[in-house]
Scaffold this active site. Structure first.
Site, PDB file in Angstrom:
ATOM      1  N   GLU A 163      -5.449  -4.948   4.117  1.00 12.51           N
ATOM      2  CA  GLU A 163      -6.789  -4.861   3.525  1.00 12.51           C
ATOM      3  C   GLU A 163      -7.431  -6.237   3.360  1.00 12.51           C
ATOM      4  OE1 GLU A 163      -4.386  -5.898  -0.045  1.00 12.51           O
ATOM      5  OE2 GLU A 163      -4.078  -4.795   1.827  1.00 12.51           O
ATOM      6  N   CYS A 203       2.592  -3.120   0.975  1.00 10.43           N
ATOM      7  CA  CYS A 203       3.395  -4.030   0.152  1.00 10.43           C
ATOM      8  C   CYS A 203       4.204  -3.238  -0.882  1.00 10.43           C
ATOM      9  CB  CYS A 203       2.518  -5.104  -0.471  1.00 10.43           C
ATOM     10  SG  CYS A 203       3.461  -6.560  -0.985  1.00 10.43           S
ATOM     11  N   HIS A 225      -0.432  -7.188   3.795  1.00 12.00           N
ATOM     12  CA  HIS A 225      -1.662  -6.683   3.170  1.00 12.00           C
ATOM     13  C   HIS A 225      -2.791  -6.608   4.196  1.00 12.00           C
ATOM     14  CE1 HIS A 225      -0.970  -6.378  -1.235  1.00 12.00           C
ATOM     15  NE2 HIS A 225       0.060  -7.152  -0.948  1.00 12.00           N
TER      16      HIS A 225
END
Length: 253
Positions: free
Chosen positions: A230, A128, A228
């Site tokens: 994660e 990002c 994202h």
């Protein structure tokens, strides 16, 4: 890679702040992902020393920069998500970037580390904001504001991106289409993509101009993604393969 790191890689993870409360709230998903992959996160912030697992520490200077020598001890670098990069770093005036979200100390930290990491061919994963930092560090720019790509973290929205055939990203994912989450209002297009970087994913209609991911064909493993990965619990399983590939890169060096 130093012998003491062979079993458990040390991964630099950037953060706007280094205090415990900020770190626990804003980096927990990254740290959980790295722990799952049997890697050790090393927090890199502009306002607190970086502490390595062997007790070595590095202190940022007055601008927020850590010494380049911290990278001597790291296997890979993650540029995490966050606020906007100050447009002065890509020779532009404020034109949509949010001044309240800008941290020039963080910009100094991440841009300096990224440029050195690129020179050393250290694997880099830009996520990002980190994708944007990676692009600026490599000599690119940014579209400072556009609508419809910032969803709520409480009610995440997924959209599709189209992957470029033959790229590392496409080889990792294995499919031409990937569903991604979206929390950003800035990004990169063909005109602002850094020299040497190759667009690997484009947004689906009506935003086909938006580069959702890019990589460097000249480096061992350098990739920026606008989503994202994660936040793995809200994404398809293919995103886990991205993390596996990133961690495998340190063993290839």
């Amino acid at each position: 890679m130093p012998p003491e790191q062979a079993r458990r890689p040390w991964i630099g993870l950037t953060s706007k702040h280094g205090n415990r409360e900020w770190v626990q709230k804003n980096t927990r998903n990254y740290r959980a992902m790295l722990r799952e992959l049997n890697a050790t996160p090393v927090l890199l912030s502009p306002d607190e020393p970086a502490h390595l697992p062997d007790g070595t520490h590095f202190t940022p200077d007055g601008t927020g920069r850590l010494p380049d020598s911290v990278l001597d001890h790291l296997d890979e670098l993650i540029l995490s998500g966050g606020g906007d990069v100050h447009p002065r770093y890509f020779d532009a005036e404020l034109n949509g970037a949010d001044p309240d979200s800008i941290s020039e100390a963080r910009d100094e930290l991440e841009l300096a580390l990224t440029r050195t990491a690129l020179e050393r061919d250290l694997p880099i994963f830009g996520i990002c904001r980190g994708c944007q930092v990676l692009n600026v560090a490599a000599g690119g720019g940014m579209i400072q504001d556009f609508p419809n790509h910032r969803s709520s973290t409480e009610e995440p929205e997924l959209h599709r991106v189209t992957l470029a055939p033959g790229t590392r990203l496409h080889q990792i994912v294995g499919d031409p289409i990937l569903a991604v989450n979206t929390y950003h209002h800035q990004g990169v297009d063909a005109a602002t993509l850094a020299p040497g970087m190759y667009a690997t994913a484009l947004a689906d209609s009506p935003d086909e101009w938006l580069i959702e991911a890019f990589e460097s064909p000249r480096h061992r493993w350098v990739m920026g993604v606008q989503w994202h990965p994660e936040r793995i619990c809200e994404l398809p399983a293919a995103h886990r393969r991205l993390w596996n590939s990133f961690l495998a890169a340190c063993r290839e060096g």
